[in-house]
Design an enzyme around this catalytic site. Structure first.
Site, PDB file in Angstrom:
ATOM      1  N   ASP A   3       1.143  -1.165   0.139  1.00  0.00           N
ATOM      2  CA  ASP A   3      -0.071  -0.068  -0.279  1.00  0.00           C
ATOM      3  C   ASP A   3       0.540   1.172  -0.522  1.00  0.00           C
ATOM      4  O   ASP A   3       0.398   2.794   0.235  1.00  0.00           O
ATOM      5  CB  ASP A   3      -1.175   0.180   1.403  1.00  0.00           C
ATOM      6  CG  ASP A   3       0.093   0.079   2.836  1.00  0.00           C
ATOM      7  OD1 ASP A   3       1.139  -0.118   2.665  1.00  0.00           O
ATOM      8  OD2 ASP A   3      -0.577  -0.057   3.083  1.00  0.00           O
ATOM      9  N   CYS A  33       5.056  -0.801   2.389  1.00  0.00           N
ATOM     10  CA  CYS A  33       5.356  -1.355   2.963  1.00  0.00           C
ATOM     11  C   CYS A  33       6.733  -1.353   3.594  1.00  0.00           C
ATOM     12  O   CYS A  33       7.183  -1.849   4.711  1.00  0.00           O
ATOM     13  CB  CYS A  33       6.173  -2.363   2.178  1.00  0.00           C
ATOM     14  SG  CYS A  33       7.079  -1.244   0.352  1.00  0.00           S
ATOM     15  N   HIS A  70       9.341  -2.932  -3.734  1.00  0.00           N
ATOM     16  CA  HIS A  70       8.765  -3.580  -2.013  1.00  0.00           C
ATOM     17  C   HIS A  70       9.360  -4.055  -1.091  1.00  0.00           C
ATOM     18  O   HIS A  70      11.350  -4.619  -1.516  1.00  0.00           O
ATOM     19  CB  HIS A  70       7.514  -4.918  -2.756  1.00  0.00           C
ATOM     20  CG  HIS A  70       6.951  -5.375  -1.068  1.00  0.00           C
ATOM     21  ND1 HIS A  70       5.869  -4.060  -1.150  1.00  0.00           N
ATOM     22  CD2 HIS A  70       6.878  -6.439  -0.635  1.00  0.00           C
ATOM     23  CE1 HIS A  70       4.569  -5.115  -0.120  1.00  0.00           C
ATOM     24  NE2 HIS A  70       5.566  -6.163  -0.558  1.00  0.00           N
TER      25      HIS A  70
END
Length: 232
Positions: A101, A104, A210
């Site tokens: 979102d 992370c 990520h």
């Protein structure tokens, strides 16, 4: 924490009111850090150093704080993910998956610090305070107006970068150990600038996509809702 709150020109009553308000703000920050320390201390004392032994033979490259680069295309991102996965398997590491979102990095740091990714707002707040109060340490790494950078980074969903990692290491007195998907760089250690680290935080980095929280294989916790304290 080296702020100056004096105002010689203020009236006595205004000065007293201002002092009370600012002392309260200062105390809130101190209370936040005390709670953070209590929440993370027990778990970190159990896990500190365990994962480090698995990568002790690897050399870490010097860390240079930087903002995020370009997101790789689909083919490069896929290859990067495969490379990262293979490295984690090789060293007996496993990821606790964080929500994608935009928070992370802060979720992964919160999980490592407090064993609760939901404290990501608190982690972001502390990182921003570090960046703001010690501007001279960080502003040379930002290729834009520093106030604009801080304003953007304060927003929930704004991606963390290697500068926020350095600020987190400095703020929490932690060595951040980053296992990456970079082709030529498997492992990066981010050390606090002015103090010896008192804990280790382990993150995986699928660049520039990520972050996840790292554990030993078989030690990944089951995500259970935990009581929230007043960190926010």
């Amino acid at each position: 924490m080296n702020e100056s709150y004096s105002n010689a020109s203020a009236s006595a009553s205004a000065s007293a009111s201002s002092s009370s308000s600012l002392n309260s703000s200062f105390q809130d920050t101190e209370d936040d850090q005390t709670i953070a320390s209590i929440l993370g201390e027990e778990e970190n004392s159990k896990l500190n150093g365990r994962l480090g032994k698995r990568l002790s033979h690897l050399d870490s490259i010097p860390h240079t704080p930087r903002v995020n680069g370009e997101i790789p295309d689909v083919n490069d991102a896929t290859l990067d993910h495969e490379r990262l996965f293979e490295r984690l398997v090789t060293y007996g590491l496993a990821e606790l998956q964080m929500e994608g979102d935009g928070n992370c990095q802060f979720r992964a740091l919160a999980d490592q610090l407090f064993r609760n990714p939901d404290y990501h707002k608190h982690v972001r707040k502390q990182v921003i305070k570090q960046l703001k109060h010690f501007r001279k340490l960080y502003e040379s790494y930002v290729p834009m107006k520093y106030k604009i950078y801080l304003k953007q980074m304060k927003k929930l969903g704004e991606w963390g970068d290697h500068l926020t990692l350095q600020a987190a290491a400095d703020r929490f007195g932690a060595k951040i150990c980053l296992v990456t998907s970079f082709r030529d760089t498997c492992y990066i250690e981010i050390l606090p600038k002015d103090n010896n680290p008192t804990r280790e935080l382990w993150l995986s980095f699928w660049s520039e996509v990520h972050y996840n929280s790292l554990y030993g294989s078989g030690d990944v916790p089951t995500r259970v809702a935990r009581k929230k304290h007043w960190l926010f």
